[in-house]
Design a protein around this motif. Structure first.
Motif, PDB file in Angstrom:
ATOM      1  N   VAL A  74      29.520-104.185  -4.894  1.00 48.67           N
ATOM      2  CA  VAL A  74      28.338-103.440  -4.481  1.00 48.67           C
ATOM      3  C   VAL A  74      27.717-102.875  -5.745  1.00 48.67           C
ATOM      4  CG1 VAL A  74      27.430-101.534  -3.107  1.00 48.67           C
ATOM      5  CG2 VAL A  74      29.358-102.889  -2.242  1.00 48.67           C
ATOM      6  N   VAL A  75      26.416-103.116  -5.903  1.00 48.00           N
ATOM      7  CA  VAL A  75      25.752-102.692  -7.129  1.00 48.00           C
ATOM      8  C   VAL A  75      24.439-101.987  -6.793  1.00 48.00           C
ATOM      9  CG1 VAL A  75      24.653-104.950  -7.472  1.00 48.00           C
ATOM     10  CG2 VAL A  75      24.996-103.452  -9.434  1.00 48.00           C
ATOM     11  N   GLU A  76      24.229-100.864  -7.457  1.00 51.02           N
ATOM     12  CA  GLU A  76      22.971-100.125  -7.372  1.00 51.02           C
ATOM     13  C   GLU A  76      22.144-100.542  -8.580  1.00 51.02           C
ATOM     14  OE1 GLU A  76      21.893 -97.874  -5.076  1.00 51.02           O
ATOM     15  OE2 GLU A  76      23.754 -97.760  -3.909  1.00 51.02           O
ATOM     16  N   VAL A  77      20.982-101.103  -8.332  1.00 50.13           N
ATOM     17  CA  VAL A  77      20.140-101.618  -9.402  1.00 50.13           C
ATOM     18  C   VAL A  77      18.843-100.816  -9.430  1.00 50.13           C
ATOM     19  CG1 VAL A  77      18.911-103.628 -10.295  1.00 50.13           C
ATOM     20  CG2 VAL A  77      21.113-103.924  -9.149  1.00 50.13           C
ATOM     21  N   GLY A  78      18.514-100.288 -10.589  1.00 47.22           N
ATOM     22  CA  GLY A  78      17.250 -99.582 -10.762  1.00 47.22           C
ATOM     23  C   GLY A  78      16.294-100.428 -11.588  1.00 47.22           C
ATOM     24  N   PHE A  79      15.014-100.308 -11.285  1.00 48.26           N
ATOM     25  CA  PHE A  79      13.998-100.974 -12.094  1.00 48.26           C
ATOM     26  C   PHE A  79      13.579-100.003 -13.199  1.00 48.26           C
ATOM     27  CE2 PHE A  79      13.300-103.341  -8.039  1.00 48.26           C
ATOM     28  CZ  PHE A  79      13.617-104.600  -8.524  1.00 48.26           C
ATOM     29  N   ALA A  80      14.129-100.209 -14.389  1.00 48.70           N
ATOM     30  CA  ALA A  80      13.841 -99.329 -15.525  1.00 48.70           C
ATOM     31  C   ALA A  80      12.472 -99.610 -16.117  1.00 48.70           C
ATOM     32  CB  ALA A  80      14.926 -99.483 -16.590  1.00 48.70           C
ATOM     33  N   ASP A  81      12.055-100.891 -16.116  1.00 49.04           N
ATOM     34  CA  ASP A  81      10.765-101.265 -16.686  1.00 49.04           C
ATOM     35  C   ASP A  81      10.294-102.564 -16.034  1.00 49.04           C
ATOM     36  OD1 ASP A  81       8.524-101.129 -18.426  1.00 49.04           O
ATOM     37  OD2 ASP A  81       9.508-102.473 -19.848  1.00 49.04           O
ATOM     38  N   LEU A  82       9.024-102.598 -15.693  1.00 47.16           N
ATOM     39  CA  LEU A  82       8.388-103.800 -15.160  1.00 47.16           C
ATOM     40  C   LEU A  82       7.156-104.081 -15.998  1.00 47.16           C
ATOM     41  CD1 LEU A  82       8.577-102.986 -11.328  1.00 47.16           C
ATOM     42  CD2 LEU A  82      10.151-104.377 -12.673  1.00 47.16           C
ATOM     43  N   ASP A  83       7.111-105.266 -16.592  1.00 50.57           N
ATOM     44  CA  ASP A  83       6.004-105.661 -17.457  1.00 50.57           C
ATOM     45  C   ASP A  83       5.551-107.069 -17.048  1.00 50.57           C
ATOM     46  OD1 ASP A  83       4.159-105.893 -19.500  1.00 50.57           O
ATOM     47  OD2 ASP A  83       5.647-106.197 -21.073  1.00 50.57           O
ATOM     48  N   PRO A  84       4.730-107.151 -15.980  1.00 46.72           N
ATOM     49  CA  PRO A  84       4.345-108.476 -15.471  1.00 46.72           C
ATOM     50  C   PRO A  84       3.472-109.242 -16.452  1.00 46.72           C
ATOM     51  CG  PRO A  84       3.282-106.702 -14.196  1.00 46.72           C
ATOM     52  CD  PRO A  84       4.146-106.055 -15.242  1.00 46.72           C
ATOM     53  N   PRO A  85       3.609-110.544 -16.550  1.00 45.05           N
ATOM     54  CA  PRO A  85       4.713-111.342 -16.007  1.00 45.05           C
ATOM     55  C   PRO A  85       5.743-111.671 -17.079  1.00 45.05           C
ATOM     56  CG  PRO A  85       2.944-112.821 -16.607  1.00 45.05           C
ATOM     57  CD  PRO A  85       2.523-111.410 -17.027  1.00 45.05           C
ATOM     58  N   GLU A  86       6.048-110.724 -17.955  1.00 48.60           N
ATOM     59  CA  GLU A  86       6.878-111.026 -19.121  1.00 48.60           C
ATOM     60  C   GLU A  86       8.282-110.436 -19.107  1.00 48.60           C
ATOM     61  OE1 GLU A  86       4.460-109.673 -22.332  1.00 48.60           O
ATOM     62  OE2 GLU A  86       2.925-111.180 -21.970  1.00 48.60           O
ATOM     63  N   ARG A  87       8.512-109.363 -18.359  1.00 47.40           N
ATOM     64  CA  ARG A  87       9.816-108.706 -18.484  1.00 47.40           C
ATOM     65  C   ARG A  87      10.115-107.840 -17.263  1.00 47.40           C
ATOM     66  NH1 ARG A  87      11.104-105.683 -23.857  1.00 47.40           N
ATOM     67  NH2 ARG A  87      11.638-107.812 -24.379  1.00 47.40           N
ATOM     68  N   VAL A  88      11.385-107.875 -16.878  1.00 49.92           N
ATOM     69  CA  VAL A  88      11.938-106.952 -15.892  1.00 49.92           C
ATOM     70  C   VAL A  88      13.215-106.396 -16.503  1.00 49.92           C
ATOM     71  CG1 VAL A  88      12.998-106.722 -13.611  1.00 49.92           C
ATOM     72  CG2 VAL A  88      10.975-108.172 -13.894  1.00 49.92           C
ATOM     73  N   VAL A  89      13.320-105.072 -16.537  1.00 51.38           N
ATOM     74  CA  VAL A  89      14.525-104.423 -17.053  1.00 51.38           C
ATOM     75  C   VAL A  89      15.173-103.669 -15.899  1.00 51.38           C
ATOM     76  CG1 VAL A  89      15.496-102.810 -18.732  1.00 51.38           C
ATOM     77  CG2 VAL A  89      13.485-104.193 -19.346  1.00 51.38           C
ATOM     78  N   GLN A  90      16.445-103.966 -15.691  1.00 53.04           N
ATOM     79  CA  GLN A  90      17.194-103.358 -14.604  1.00 53.04           C
ATOM     80  C   GLN A  90      18.382-102.582 -15.162  1.00 53.04           C
ATOM     81  OE1 GLN A  90      18.391-107.028 -12.782  1.00 53.04           O
ATOM     82  NE2 GLN A  90      16.670-107.057 -11.367  1.00 53.04           N
ATOM     83  N   SER A  91      18.715-101.482 -14.495  1.00 53.77           N
ATOM     84  CA  SER A  91      19.961-100.776 -14.780  1.00 53.77           C
ATOM     85  C   SER A  91      20.882-101.033 -13.591  1.00 53.77           C
ATOM     86  CB  SER A  91      19.716 -99.283 -14.965  1.00 53.77           C
ATOM     87  OG  SER A  91      19.130 -98.733 -13.805  1.00 53.77           O
ATOM     88  N   ALA A  92      22.115-101.410 -13.851  1.00 53.99           N
ATOM     89  CA  ALA A  92      23.043-101.773 -12.785  1.00 53.99           C
ATOM     90  C   ALA A  92      24.317-100.945 -12.887  1.00 53.99           C
ATOM     91  CB  ALA A  92      23.380-103.255 -12.871  1.00 53.99           C
ATOM     92  N   VAL A  93      24.695-100.355 -11.753  1.00 55.24           N
ATOM     93  CA  VAL A  93      25.924 -99.567 -11.669  1.00 55.24           C
ATOM     94  C   VAL A  93      26.740-100.109 -10.505  1.00 55.24           C
ATOM     95  CG1 VAL A  93      26.903 -97.267 -11.298  1.00 55.24           C
ATOM     96  CG2 VAL A  93      24.759 -97.518 -12.579  1.00 55.24           C
TER      97      VAL A  93
END
Length: 154
Positions: A74-93
């Motif tokens: 089970v993982v909690e994922v946060g969207f730390a940064d969204l830069d369409p359409p070049e990058r998605v940064v996620q934090s996962a715990v």
């Protein structure tokens, strides 16, 4: 936790299509779980500061015990940064009582035009020590293959 795991794949789809698959709930449930797992998203908030909770279930828990229970991660994922359409940064715990899986792992999905397609590079930083590097990179490669199959049919 200064280890970095990564994977790269060229996908025969434009960056906009790939980016959309990174932020679509049903799409993520389809392609994100690596081979041998299935996924279900319980919560969904696709914006910077939002995120999702995913339950990954092993199809054969005897081969790979889970981090959260015998059969699940089970993982909690946060969207730390969204830069369409070049990058998605996620934090996962990960939910786990085992300290080897504690901490916040950052997953960066970089998308770059590559001819008629998109080169997708996934970089995982601060990977918990309990996650084996070879297994993790195999999982990243499997998810990238699933993403390619998904995006290339859109």
């Amino acid at each position: 936790m200064d280890r970095i795991d990564s994977g790269t794949r060229v996908i025969a789809a434009p960056p906009e299509t790939v980016y959309k698959a990174l932020l679509d709930r049903e799409a993520l449930e389809t392609w994100l779980p690596p081979e041998g797992m299935r996924g279900r998203i319980e919560q969904w908030d696709p914006r910077p500061g939002g995120g999702f909770r995913m339950i990954l279930t092993y199809l054969d828990a005897s081969a790979a015990p889970g981090k959260s229970s015998d059969a699940t991660d089970v993982v909690e994922v946060g969207f730390a940064d969204l830069d369409p359409p070049e990058r998605v940064v996620q934090s996962a715990v990960f939910e786990s009582e085992d300290p080897a899986f504690a901490g916040t792992m950052t997953m960066t999905w970089d998308l770059a035009v590559a001819g008629d397609g998109t080169e997708v590079t996934v970089t995982a930083t601060d990977v918990p020590s309990g996650i084996g590097q070879a297994d993790h990179e195999a999982g990243i490669a499997s998810s990238l293959a699933n993403l390619a199959s998904f995006a290339e049919t859109r």
